[in-house]
Design a protein around this motif. Structure first.
Motif, PDB file in Angstrom:
ATOM      1  N   ILE A   7      -1.174  -6.805 -17.679  1.00 56.09           N
ATOM      2  CA  ILE A   7      -0.048  -7.865 -17.898  1.00 56.09           C
ATOM      3  C   ILE A   7      -0.533  -8.860 -19.044  1.00 56.09           C
ATOM      4  O   ILE A   7       0.175  -9.066 -19.956  1.00 56.09           O
ATOM      5  N   VAL A   8      -1.592  -9.539 -18.793  1.00 56.62           N
ATOM      6  CA  VAL A   8      -1.993 -10.366 -19.796  1.00 56.62           C
ATOM      7  C   VAL A   8      -2.427  -9.866 -21.213  1.00 56.62           C
ATOM      8  O   VAL A   8      -2.106 -10.319 -22.051  1.00 56.62           O
ATOM      9  N   ALA A   9      -3.081  -8.661 -20.823  1.00 59.94           N
ATOM     10  CA  ALA A   9      -3.448  -8.194 -22.355  1.00 59.94           C
ATOM     11  C   ALA A   9      -2.298  -7.802 -23.036  1.00 59.94           C
ATOM     12  O   ALA A   9      -2.464  -7.730 -24.380  1.00 59.94           O
ATOM     13  N   THR A  13       0.598 -13.533 -27.327  1.00 59.88           N
ATOM     14  CA  THR A  13      -0.177 -14.796 -27.137  1.00 59.88           C
ATOM     15  C   THR A  13      -0.639 -15.064 -25.778  1.00 59.88           C
ATOM     16  O   THR A  13       0.288 -15.027 -24.822  1.00 59.88           O
ATOM     17  N   PRO A  14      -1.924 -15.247 -25.430  1.00 59.48           N
ATOM     18  CA  PRO A  14      -2.172 -15.227 -23.934  1.00 59.48           C
ATOM     19  C   PRO A  14      -2.008 -16.674 -23.409  1.00 59.48           C
ATOM     20  O   PRO A  14      -2.923 -17.429 -23.189  1.00 59.48           O
ATOM     21  N   ILE A  15      -0.779 -16.802 -23.069  1.00 65.72           N
ATOM     22  CA  ILE A  15      -0.241 -17.876 -22.302  1.00 65.72           C
ATOM     23  C   ILE A  15       0.515 -17.801 -21.371  1.00 65.72           C
ATOM     24  O   ILE A  15       1.472 -16.739 -21.455  1.00 65.72           O
ATOM     25  N   VAL A  16       0.520 -18.462 -20.159  1.00 66.57           N
ATOM     26  CA  VAL A  16       1.434 -18.373 -19.163  1.00 66.57           C
ATOM     27  C   VAL A  16       1.754 -19.483 -18.915  1.00 66.57           C
ATOM     28  O   VAL A  16       1.165 -20.623 -18.701  1.00 66.57           O
ATOM     29  N   GLY A  37       4.499 -14.900 -24.680  1.00 64.42           N
ATOM     30  CA  GLY A  37       3.720 -15.385 -23.438  1.00 64.42           C
ATOM     31  C   GLY A  37       4.397 -14.893 -22.204  1.00 64.42           C
ATOM     32  O   GLY A  37       5.263 -13.658 -22.227  1.00 64.42           O
ATOM     33  N   LEU A  38       4.068 -15.426 -21.004  1.00 61.98           N
ATOM     34  CA  LEU A  38       4.575 -14.749 -19.893  1.00 61.98           C
ATOM     35  C   LEU A  38       5.269 -16.205 -19.245  1.00 61.98           C
ATOM     36  O   LEU A  38       4.634 -17.190 -18.880  1.00 61.98           O
ATOM     37  N   GLY A  39       6.663 -16.192 -18.774  1.00 59.74           N
ATOM     38  CA  GLY A  39       7.233 -17.356 -18.286  1.00 59.74           C
ATOM     39  C   GLY A  39       7.139 -17.328 -16.863  1.00 59.74           C
ATOM     40  O   GLY A  39       7.245 -16.211 -16.414  1.00 59.74           O
ATOM     41  N   MET A  40       7.259 -18.395 -16.250  1.00 58.82           N
ATOM     42  CA  MET A  40       7.086 -18.546 -14.678  1.00 58.82           C
ATOM     43  C   MET A  40       8.170 -19.573 -14.174  1.00 58.82           C
ATOM     44  O   MET A  40       8.436 -20.541 -15.065  1.00 58.82           O
ATOM     45  N   ALA A 189      -6.344 -16.007 -19.951  1.00 60.28           N
ATOM     46  CA  ALA A 189      -5.301 -16.734 -20.606  1.00 60.28           C
ATOM     47  C   ALA A 189      -5.541 -18.167 -20.384  1.00 60.28           C
ATOM     48  O   ALA A 189      -6.019 -18.548 -19.403  1.00 60.28           O
ATOM     49  N   GLY A 190      -4.534 -18.783 -21.116  1.00 56.92           N
ATOM     50  CA  GLY A 190      -4.211 -20.369 -20.640  1.00 56.92           C
ATOM     51  C   GLY A 190      -3.075 -20.351 -19.738  1.00 56.92           C
ATOM     52  O   GLY A 190      -2.081 -19.643 -19.874  1.00 56.92           O
ATOM     53  N   TRP A 191      -2.878 -21.376 -18.923  1.00 54.53           N
ATOM     54  CA  TRP A 191      -2.044 -21.764 -17.877  1.00 54.53           C
ATOM     55  C   TRP A 191      -1.246 -23.010 -18.362  1.00 54.53           C
ATOM     56  O   TRP A 191      -2.112 -24.011 -18.393  1.00 54.53           O
ATOM     57  N   VAL A 192      -0.282 -22.923 -19.239  1.00 54.93           N
ATOM     58  CA  VAL A 192       0.234 -24.153 -19.819  1.00 54.93           C
ATOM     59  C   VAL A 192       1.333 -24.713 -19.288  1.00 54.93           C
ATOM     60  O   VAL A 192       2.457 -24.160 -18.867  1.00 54.93           O
TER      61      VAL A 192
END
Length: 320
Positions: A7-9, A13-16, A37-40, A189-192
């Protein structure tokens, strides 16, 4: 569904985006995912099933993949919140702030990957023993709730030596330089959080966004005072990092005295301050990286500003 590492790969942009209750709704989650990125979506302890379905519905309608974050300590009183979130097939579920074990089977049955936010080595070891697919290392400089005992880089190094499962890094990751630093260390990834809390698609009121943008790195405080005043049942090991204000000046370091002094009137006053965006009393949860957020942006612009992380990683290769 694919595994967490896959999922991250797949992200450009490696941002969650951190699942910040009160800030990270469906619109923000969709915008982060659309931007690469991946939104939460953040589900707070006072959320309702209707709110969860509404926010997840917004994200799902966008056609973008998204995740959901929930608080394990409050789920026994509100198990239907997890059920409501899973109806919309999030690709990642964060089960943090407590024991994820009672909920793993239900989440795994949907095919979602499970992560847990940790703030100490002991928490990381316990989450790994529980069987989560990956960890989110959140250092004490991070905004919102978490542990306040270890900063991001020492904890990240410690946890990376503990496991070969994917590790995401949060707490102070707000620029391309910060992202490059945690990726170089070994995070996937970064968790932002804070930069997205202040962006256009956030659920934050405009006054809160402006306050985050105006704040410097030394204008936050880690405290349990807001939870005590509002009589929230957060476990005592978790405080929250927020912008300093009149209330924190009086009570941030005097939580024992506040516990004894809290009244129905004070609780109502703080809760009303949140409704009125009275920032002298209301919490504005944000991390030390607020000092790195200097202008109003969309989620896409926040992600675009992370793009030079590749240049910093290439520059670091001169040492190899």
């Amino acid at each position: 569904m694919p595994e967490l590492r896959e999922i991250v790969a797949a992200l450009s942009t490696p941002i969650v985006g951190a699942p910040m209750a009160g800030a990270a709704g469906g619109r923000l989650a969709a915008a982060i995912s659309a931007g690469g990125g991946l939104g939460m979506i953040g589900v707070g302890n006072v959320a309702t099933v209707e709110q969860v379905r509404a926010e997840c519905g917004i994200a799902a309608a966008s056609g973008e993949r998204f995740g959901v974050g929930l608080m394990c300590w409050s789920l026994p009183q509100n198990p239907e919140l997890l059920d409501a979130a899973l109806e919309f097939e999030p690709i990642v579920v964060s089960l943090s702030f407590g024991d994820p074990r009672p909920h793993l089977a239900k989440v795994r049955a949907t095919g979602a990957a499970v992560v847990a936010q940790v703030g100490t080595r002991a928490e990381a070891a316990d989450a790994l023993d529980a069987g989560v697919d990956g960890l989110v290392v959140r250092g004490s400089e991070g905004g919102g709730h978490g542990r306040g005992v270890v900063s991001t880089l020492p904890l990240l190094q410690q946890v990376l030596d503990l496991t070969d499962r994917p590790v995401l890094a949060g707490g102070g990751v707000a620029t391309a330089r910060g992202l490059a630093a945690v990726l170089a260390a070994g995070a996937v990834a970064g968790w932002v959080g804070t930069p997205f809390a202040a962006c256009a698609e956030s659920l934050f009121r405009p006054e809160l966004k402006e306050a985050v943008i105006a704040a410097d790195t030394d204008q936050t405080v880690y405290t349990r005072a807001f939870d005590i005043a509002q009589r929230f049942d957060w476990p005592t090991r978790y405080g929250g990092r927020a912008l300093v204000n009149t209330f924190t000046t009086s009570w941030a370091d005097r939580t024992d005295a506040l516990q004894a002094a809290v009244t129905d009137e004070l609780t109502a006053k703080i809760k009303q301050a949140r409704v009125d965006a009275d920032l002298s009393l209301a919490p504005v949860y944000a991390g030390e990286s607020a000092g790195l957020v200097d202008r109003a942006r969309t989620a896409a612009q926040v992600l675009a500003d992370f793009a030079p992380f590749r240049d910093y990683l290439r520059a670091a290769q001169r040492w190899t």
